[in-house]
Design an enzyme around this catalytic site. Sequence first.
Site, PDB file in Angstrom:
ATOM      1  N   ALA A 162       3.452  14.885  20.099  1.00 33.72           N
ATOM      2  CA  ALA A 162       2.834  13.660  20.597  1.00 33.72           C
ATOM      3  C   ALA A 162       2.007  13.959  21.837  1.00 33.72           C
ATOM      4  O   ALA A 162       2.235  14.951  22.526  1.00 33.72           O
ATOM      5  CB  ALA A 162       3.914  12.621  20.918  1.00 33.72           C
ATOM      6  N   ASP A 163       1.050  13.096  22.090  1.00 34.24           N
ATOM      7  CA  ASP A 163       0.278  13.169  23.312  1.00 34.24           C
ATOM      8  C   ASP A 163      -0.011  11.743  23.771  1.00 34.24           C
ATOM      9  O   ASP A 163      -0.478  10.923  22.982  1.00 34.24           O
ATOM     10  CB  ASP A 163      -1.032  13.931  23.109  1.00 34.24           C
ATOM     11  CG  ASP A 163      -1.673  14.268  24.440  1.00 34.24           C
ATOM     12  OD1 ASP A 163      -1.240  15.247  25.067  1.00 34.24           O
ATOM     13  OD2 ASP A 163      -2.577  13.531  24.877  1.00 34.24           O
ATOM     14  N   THR A 164       0.289  11.469  25.029  1.00 34.49           N
ATOM     15  CA  THR A 164       0.106  10.133  25.583  1.00 34.49           C
ATOM     16  C   THR A 164      -1.010  10.154  26.606  1.00 34.49           C
ATOM     17  O   THR A 164      -1.019  10.999  27.499  1.00 34.49           O
ATOM     18  CB  THR A 164       1.413   9.633  26.231  1.00 34.49           C
ATOM     19  OG1 THR A 164       2.446   9.629  25.229  1.00 34.49           O
ATOM     20  CG2 THR A 164       1.253   8.228  26.791  1.00 34.49           C
TER      21      THR A 164
END
Length: 193
Positions: free
Chosen positions: A69-71
């Site tokens: 994931a990347d936020t």
Amino acid sequence: MEKIILASNSPRRKEILGKFNIHLRIEKSSVDEKVNEGDIPEQVAMALAFQKTLDVAERCDDGGIVIGADTIVVKDHHILGKPANYDEAFNTLKKLSGTYHHVITGVAIIKANTYKKVVFYEKTKVKIKDLSDDDICNYINTNEVWDKAGSYGIQGIGSALVESIEGDYFNVVGLPIARLSSILRKDFNIKLI
């Protein structure tokens, strides 16, 4: 039970997934997070998540489901990254003060040693309270701003900065677990609950 490999060193993502009765392994990705001015934020989040997940999946000879994931934090179509120094943290929080922004988390799931993958994003609208310069300085001095997109963490002391959210709270923390759970069940036959 199929093992789950989290392609992230994020303690927040590990904590979220660690609540479930799954065989969880952590494998940090070595992908450098590069963002170009003008890129579409949703595509940036998904592309970074996919790159991280693929990097780890290619090292998993023994199979498993790899989740990455990347936020990112977006204000007025500009991506606000992790602060490099005090001034960047201050300026970012000053921009967010009294206004809305979006938190976008891109998520990629790859079944290692196959071509099966799902990539998606979740978007949450967040309003930060009006902050005085003293409020901002006091928050930065907690040292919670470092390594956080947008220079705040909703799950910690930064919760006192947030006036409201519209959408998934866990997305703001870094992993939209409700949607992830549905996709794992539907596309990979893995039930978190």
